[in-house]
Design a protein around this motif. Sequence first.
Motif, PDB file in Angstrom:
ATOM      1  N   TRP A   1      14.226  -8.551  31.816  1.00  0.00           N
ATOM      2  CA  TRP A   1      15.630  -8.595  32.234  1.00  0.00           C
ATOM      3  C   TRP A   1      16.509  -8.170  31.069  1.00  0.00           C
ATOM      4  N   GLU A   2      17.662  -7.629  31.399  1.00  0.00           N
ATOM      5  CA  GLU A   2      18.651  -7.225  30.403  1.00  0.00           C
ATOM      6  C   GLU A   2      20.022  -7.655  30.893  1.00  0.00           C
TER       7      GLU A   2
ATOM      8  N   VAL B   1      26.612  -7.290  33.597  1.00  0.00           N
ATOM      9  CA  VAL B   1      25.634  -6.544  34.381  1.00  0.00           C
ATOM     10  C   VAL B   1      24.252  -7.074  34.028  1.00  0.00           C
ATOM     11  N   LEU B   2      23.547  -7.603  35.042  1.00  0.00           N
ATOM     12  CA  LEU B   2      22.163  -8.073  34.886  1.00  0.00           C
ATOM     13  C   LEU B   2      21.233  -7.074  35.550  1.00  0.00           C
ATOM     14  N   THR B   3      20.173  -6.702  34.834  1.00  0.00           N
ATOM     15  CA  THR B   3      19.188  -5.769  35.383  1.00  0.00           C
ATOM     16  C   THR B   3      17.803  -6.379  35.202  1.00  0.00           C
TER      17      THR B   3
ATOM     18  N   ILE C   1      18.094  -2.250  40.610  1.00  0.00           N
ATOM     19  CA  ILE C   1      19.530  -2.084  40.824  1.00  0.00           C
ATOM     20  C   ILE C   1      20.276  -3.159  40.051  1.00  0.00           C
ATOM     21  N   PRO C   2      21.255  -2.776  39.240  1.00  0.00           N
ATOM     22  CA  PRO C   2      21.987  -3.771  38.453  1.00  0.00           C
ATOM     23  C   PRO C   2      22.794  -4.722  39.341  1.00  0.00           C
TER      24      PRO C   2
ATOM     25  N   PRO D   1       9.603  -5.579  44.084  1.00  0.00           N
ATOM     26  CA  PRO D   1      10.612  -6.003  43.117  1.00  0.00           C
ATOM     27  C   PRO D   1      11.179  -7.365  43.520  1.00  0.00           C
ATOM     28  N   PRO D   2      11.698  -8.126  42.556  1.00  0.00           N
ATOM     29  CA  PRO D   2      12.276  -9.418  42.890  1.00  0.00           C
ATOM     30  C   PRO D   2      13.486  -9.259  43.811  1.00  0.00           C
ATOM     31  N   VAL D   3      13.720 -10.286  44.616  1.00  0.00           N
ATOM     32  CA  VAL D   3      14.888 -10.340  45.486  1.00  0.00           C
ATOM     33  C   VAL D   3      15.817 -11.392  44.893  1.00  0.00           C
TER      34      VAL D   3
END
Length: 130
Positions: free
Chosen positions: A53-54, A101-103, A108-109, A6-8
């Motif tokens: 992304w959301e 909130v970015l997901t 993890i948000p 997953p991205p960091v």
Amino acid sequence: TPEPSPPVCAPPFAAAGLTPEGEPFLPQERFEWYSQVIYVGTQCEGLQPGTMWESAWYRNGANVRTASGVWNETDSAGVVWDSITGIPGAPFLLPGEYTVVLTLDNSIPLTTTFRLIAYVRPEPEPTTQP
């Protein structure tokens, strides 16, 4: 084939703008009443083309915006961001406490909070009699 990692991502920011390179311009936690746009984002590494992304924006606890997108850049590092703007006839954002909130790909948000202060009408100067 192994699943991609997953991205960091760095802690999210709220800023008055973005530079041409996507970096936050004037990041802060408190914005003035005349703000017409605020950007929220995060610097990430390990992004894969197609990463979803959301964003969910809340003002004083009420949802005021949701958005989603896809990372389609060839570079695996960059800023994932979204913005909120005023509308024609009401260009200034409403005052209050905002939480965003970015997901990314249901990971993890990442959450950030900022305040937009209300306009305070100045008190009239007292008049003095000679």
